[in-house]
Design an enzyme around this catalytic site. Structure first.
Site, PDB file in Angstrom:
ATOM      1  CD  GLU A  62      -2.808  -1.283  -0.053  1.00 19.95           C
ATOM      2  OE1 GLU A  62      -2.957  -0.283  -0.778  1.00 19.95           O
ATOM      3  OE2 GLU A  62      -3.290  -2.401  -0.329  1.00 19.95           O
ATOM      4  CG  HIS A 114      -2.099  -3.362  -8.951  1.00 17.33           C
ATOM      5  ND1 HIS A 114      -3.471  -3.286  -9.002  1.00 17.33           N
ATOM      6  CD2 HIS A 114      -1.771  -3.243  -7.650  1.00 17.33           C
ATOM      7  CE1 HIS A 114      -3.945  -3.137  -7.785  1.00 17.33           C
ATOM      8  NE2 HIS A 114      -2.932  -3.105  -6.937  1.00 17.33           N
TER       9      HIS A 114
END
Ligand SMILES: [Zn+2]
Length: 349
Positions: free
Chosen positions: A194, A203
């Site tokens: 995170e 991602h």
């Protein structure tokens, strides 16, 4: 403001997700601070909430994308919270005509997302349990990158680690307080992931060249979850293409069985194989990418001016533009046109 450049002719970044899990108990498997690389095919994925929210479409950085509505936030790809300042329900212009007066649109796509001076300010909710996972994650980031994390005193822009229904973060520095939510199921490794979002990473499978490395098996995806495999052209976003290949070992990479409806993989390598993911540490590729985004700053604070190479694409103020004959060109709905930047806003020439 430093902007990243694309190494590819086509700026379309194909993002897809493989985040959500319906059963919160499954996330418990991910708990703990085991520093070893987990066994293959375990899904170590982050979701903002164990219960997926209704899907809606919004505009983000000039593009229409499907998002979940979770707790009043728009969540993209399971654990990425979109900054409200960058979300609209109508398309927003990224380039204005030469003499056009810009309307009061939100600053969609116009944030750089970097933390100045390699310094990330943060605070931790006093009631957050297992604070040590935050300290451990920060320690890991500081030991492996040029970033430093400083507890916030009066700074207005900072990360706030707060209890939530899952693990989630914004991408990049948003301005103001930006939450990283951590449920009790979120491990130190999930926290490292995170923080990766908060410093500007998407991602790993969002790379523009991901199709060279992986295949998506739509037949194996749970019905109604296909939107998580939506592709997205990441205009103006930071955090892509800082390394030369897709890194299966990245802490930002998702697993081969994410969103599987039938126990078969939803993502495989090009030769059909599955792969392991890990949530223990930044990979070598992660470190390389981050250090390109946040280079070492020596004793001097002078910034070197950006040098632009003719024939290459750059993303500046939210727009992906081609450097050519020492000018800028944008491939928009009307073809390739010359553009110029004035006061942080792009205009056609
Ligand atoms: Zn994520």
């Amino acid at each position: 403001m430093k902007n990243f450049k694309f190494a590819y002719i086509l700026p379309a970044i194909a993002l897809f997700a493989s985040c959500a899990k319906d059963n919160p108990n499954d996330l418990d498997e991910l708990n703990g601070t085991d520093s070893s690389i987990k066994a293959s095919n375990e899904e170590m994925v982050e979701v903002a909430s164990p219960e997926p929210g209704p899907v809606t479409e919004v505009f983000y950085a000039g593009q229409k994308i499907p998002v979940e509505e979770v707790g009043g936030n728009y969540v993209y790809q399971g654990d990425i919270i979109l900054s409200p300042d960058m979300v609209t329900h109508e398309e927003v212009k990224l380039v204005y005509e030469k003499d056009e007066v810009p309307s009061g649109n939100k600053s969609v796509g116009r944030t750089s997302g970097r933390w100045p001076d390699n310094t990330v300010y943060y605070a931790i909710e006093s009631g957050l349990d297992n604070k040590s996972r935050v300290y451990e994650a920060i320690k890991h980031w500081e030991a492996n990158t040029n970033l430093k994390f400083v507890e916030r005193t009066s700074q207005s822009s900072y990360i706030y680690f707060v209890t939530g229904s899952g693990c989630s973060s914004y991408v990049g520095r948003v301005g103001g307080r930006q939450n990283i939510t951590l449920s009790s199921s979120c491990s130190t490794g999930n926290t490292i992931h995170e923080i990766g979002h908060a410093v500007g990473l998407w991602h790993e499978q969002s790379r523009v060249d991901r199709d060279q490395y992986i295949t998506i098996h739509y037949d194996n995806i749970q019905s109604g979850r296909e939107f998580n495999f939506h592709t997205y052209s990441a205009q103006g976003m930071d955090g892509d293409e800082f390394t030369s290949t897709l890194d299966f070992g990245s802490i930002m990479m998702y697993g081969a069985y994410s969103f599987s409806s039938n126990g078969k993989p939803t993502i495989t390598t090009k030769n059909g194989g599955t792969y392991s993911v890990q949530r223990s540490r930044l990979s070598t590729g992660d470190k390389t990418g981050i250090n390109n985004m946040y280079p070492y700053q020596g004793g001097e604070t002078t910034t070197t001016p950006e040098t632009y190479v003719n024939g290459e694409y750059y993303t500046i103020e939210g727009l992906t533009v081609l450097r050519f004959y020492n000018g800028w060109y944008y491939l928009g709905p009307y073809g390739m046109r010359a553009v110029e930047l004035r006061n942080g806003i792009w205009y056609y020439k």
